[in-house]
Every structure is written in C-alpha cells, then in structure tokens.
Design a protein around this motif. Structure first.
Motif, PDB file in Angstrom:
ATOM      1  N   LEU A  21      51.535  51.925 -58.260  1.00 28.33           N
ATOM      2  CA  LEU A  21      50.172  52.473 -58.243  1.00 28.33           C
ATOM      3  C   LEU A  21      49.530  52.181 -56.901  1.00 28.33           C
ATOM      4  O   LEU A  21      49.575  51.056 -56.410  1.00 28.33           O
ATOM      5  CB  LEU A  21      49.351  51.830 -59.364  1.00 28.33           C
ATOM      6  N   PHE A  22      48.967  53.228 -56.286  1.00 28.82           N
ATOM      7  CA  PHE A  22      48.138  53.056 -55.098  1.00 28.82           C
ATOM      8  C   PHE A  22      46.722  53.470 -55.442  1.00 28.82           C
ATOM      9  O   PHE A  22      46.496  54.174 -56.428  1.00 28.82           O
ATOM     10  CB  PHE A  22      48.652  53.915 -53.938  1.00 28.82           C
ATOM     11  N   SER A  23      45.773  53.066 -54.635  1.00 26.16           N
ATOM     12  CA  SER A  23      44.421  53.545 -54.888  1.00 26.16           C
ATOM     13  C   SER A  23      44.375  55.043 -54.613  1.00 26.16           C
ATOM     14  O   SER A  23      44.744  55.507 -53.529  1.00 26.16           O
ATOM     15  CB  SER A  23      43.410  52.822 -54.002  1.00 26.16           C
ATOM     16  N   ALA A  24      43.958  55.801 -55.629  1.00 24.53           N
ATOM     17  CA  ALA A  24      43.895  57.272 -55.591  1.00 24.53           C
ATOM     18  C   ALA A  24      45.266  57.920 -55.509  1.00 24.53           C
ATOM     19  O   ALA A  24      45.371  59.113 -55.231  1.00 24.53           O
ATOM     20  CB  ALA A  24      43.008  57.766 -54.446  1.00 24.53           C
ATOM     21  N   GLY A  25      46.332  57.161 -55.781  1.00 27.15           N
ATOM     22  CA  GLY A  25      47.667  57.742 -55.701  1.00 27.15           C
ATOM     23  C   GLY A  25      48.692  56.921 -56.450  1.00 27.15           C
ATOM     24  O   GLY A  25      48.374  55.982 -57.184  1.00 27.15           O
ATOM     25  N   CYS A  26      49.955  57.264 -56.235  1.00 25.89           N
ATOM     26  CA  CYS A  26      51.067  56.503 -56.800  1.00 25.89           C
ATOM     27  C   CYS A  26      52.241  56.628 -55.843  1.00 25.89           C
ATOM     28  O   CYS A  26      52.220  57.409 -54.897  1.00 25.89           O
ATOM     29  CB  CYS A  26      51.450  57.004 -58.195  1.00 25.89           C
ATOM     30  N   GLY A  27      53.296  55.857 -56.086  1.00 20.75           N
ATOM     31  CA  GLY A  27      54.455  55.901 -55.217  1.00 20.75           C
ATOM     32  C   GLY A  27      55.249  57.187 -55.373  1.00 20.75           C
ATOM     33  O   GLY A  27      55.120  57.903 -56.367  1.00 20.75           O
ATOM     34  N   ARG A  28      56.071  57.460 -54.369  1.00 21.86           N
ATOM     35  CA  ARG A  28      56.994  58.583 -54.498  1.00 21.86           C
ATOM     36  C   ARG A  28      58.005  58.303 -55.608  1.00 21.86           C
ATOM     37  O   ARG A  28      58.351  57.159 -55.866  1.00 21.86           O
ATOM     38  CB  ARG A  28      57.741  58.837 -53.184  1.00 21.86           C
ATOM     39  N   MET A  29      58.465  59.339 -56.239  1.00 18.20           N
ATOM     40  CA  MET A  29      59.387  59.203 -57.364  1.00 18.20           C
ATOM     41  C   MET A  29      60.824  59.288 -56.840  1.00 18.20           C
ATOM     42  O   MET A  29      61.458  60.333 -56.893  1.00 18.20           O
ATOM     43  CB  MET A  29      59.113  60.282 -58.410  1.00 18.20           C
TER      44      MET A  29
END
Length: 236
Positions: free
Chosen positions: A130-138
């Motif tokens: 989890l990133f702020s306003a996002g997420c990691g690449r799959m």
C-alpha cells in the motif's frame, strides 16, 4: 513509540522503530546499509531486530552487511529468496520486540507472493503493498490476491499510521485525481501533498482512514475493478 524515516536510494524509506527516544532500533526493510549506519551513529544507538516485508533487492540488499556488525533476529516471509531471515513468519503470527512492542503479521500477496506486513497497534509497516493514494505494481500476485490484501489492511483502525516504503505520493495523487476527479477529500489531500513536496518534506506516514477516503485502489469495488485500475495506472 518513535518511528523515524531513513531515506535511501531515490525514493525509498527505511523505517527505524524505537520504543522510546534513545532506545536501540528495529529496522524495517534495509535496502542499503550505509544510510542505516549513518542514522545509528547520529543517534548513538544500535539495532535490536530487523523486519523484512518481501524479497525485492531495494528492501533486502543491506541486510547481510548489517548482520555482520549487528547479529540480530530477522523476521521475514517464508521464502528461500531472502538470505539472513532467522525467524520466518506467516499470516496471523504474533511476536514481541524491544520488551513490549507486539507485532501481528499479515500476509499481503499481490506485489510479490511472499509479501507480508507488520502491524503493531497504531502503526502498520506495509512495504510495497500500500502506498499513499496508490499500491504496488502487481509483479507476482493476482488481482484477487492483491484486492484481498488491501481489504485486509482496510480493516485496521482508521487512526493506524501507514508506513510505506517509497515516496510515491505526489505521482499517485495525480492518477487518483484522474480516477476520482470529483473526490473533494482527495483534492484537498493533493494540495497538502504538493505543499509538502515543494518544501522537500515527506508525505508519510498516512493513515488507514485517509487512504480509505482518497486511495482508489483501497476503494475499488471488487477485484475486477481493482484490476482495471491497476492496468490503467501501469500505463498512466
């Protein structure tokens, strides 16, 4: 509890956890040993333990060099790809460090299959899930796995501070605004993020409550919606 950010590479954060000011530190995802050593010297402390969220080099490359001088316990995922982990842990396992800091492990596959997060009341160390306003690449998981991993984190108390491993917030907010242009909370958050970055300040930690309000990946309506957002973000 004190949590300090140790900048590394272009945009990584290695997190240092201290039960109180001046205590030896628990180090999270030491991708580079040199910034950690500098931080330890500056604060005149040592390492009490190390936590590893997943196998990517920018989270593990400094582990073996640090262990040469600080032969401490290392908690990480069950995998053969991380040399130096002494205590492999899986979903739901619990342990305590520095006397009385309790940690619970969450399995969060998606970015990688071995990814885990470390939760202690009030704080969660999420690596690249989890990133702020996002997420990691799959890279390795499926949309279904990644969606469930994010929903697991969303169930934590809203006031839980979220410690991500990268300063990606400004770029993530641009995509989030494209995905949810009418989200007024997100628009206000974008202004705060822009002001922080203009002054060279970090945008982290966030909180679970903030992310539930502004993060399109955490707000996805099911794994198919998540997959659509992730494909769009990959090309954004």
């Amino acid at each position: 509890m004190h949590v300090s950010a140790i900048p590394a590479f272009d945009d990584n954060y290695i997190w240092a956890i201290q039960p109180y000011d001046g205590a030896d530190a628990i180090i999270v995802d030491p991708g580079d040993d040199q910034p950690v050593r500098q931080w330890l010297r500056h604060h005149d402390v040592e390492i009490s333990a190390i936590l590893i969220t997943h196998h990517h080099w920018d989270h593990t490359q400094g582990l073996l060099p640090l262990l040469k001088d600080y032969p401490v316990t290392v908690y990480g995922p069950h995998t053969d790809t991380i040399e130096g982990v002494t205590n492999p842990v899986g979903h739901g396992e619990r342990f305590s460090l520095s006397g009385d800091i309790p940690f619970t492990v969450f399995a969060t596959p998606g970015h990688t299959l071995d990814h885990i997060c470390f939760y202690t009341p009030g704080h969660v160390f999420v690596g690249d899930t989890l990133f702020s306003a996002g997420c990691g690449r799959m890279f390795e998981g499926s949309p279904e796995q990644f969606y469930e991993s994010l929903q697991c984190l969303a169930e934590l108390p809203d006031m839980t501070s979220v410690y991500c491993a990268h300063e990606y917030t400004e770029a993530n907010v641009k995509f989030a605004l494209a995905a949810e242009p009418s989200n007024e909370t997100l628009r206000q958050y974008a202004q705060q993020v822009r002001a922080l970055r203009e002054h060279g300040l970090k945008t982290l930690p966030s909180t679970i409550g903030i992310e539930k309000a502004i993060n399109p990946f955490l707000r996805a309506k099911g794994s198919e919606h998540f997959a659509e957002l992730r494909r769009w973000k990959d090309q954004f």
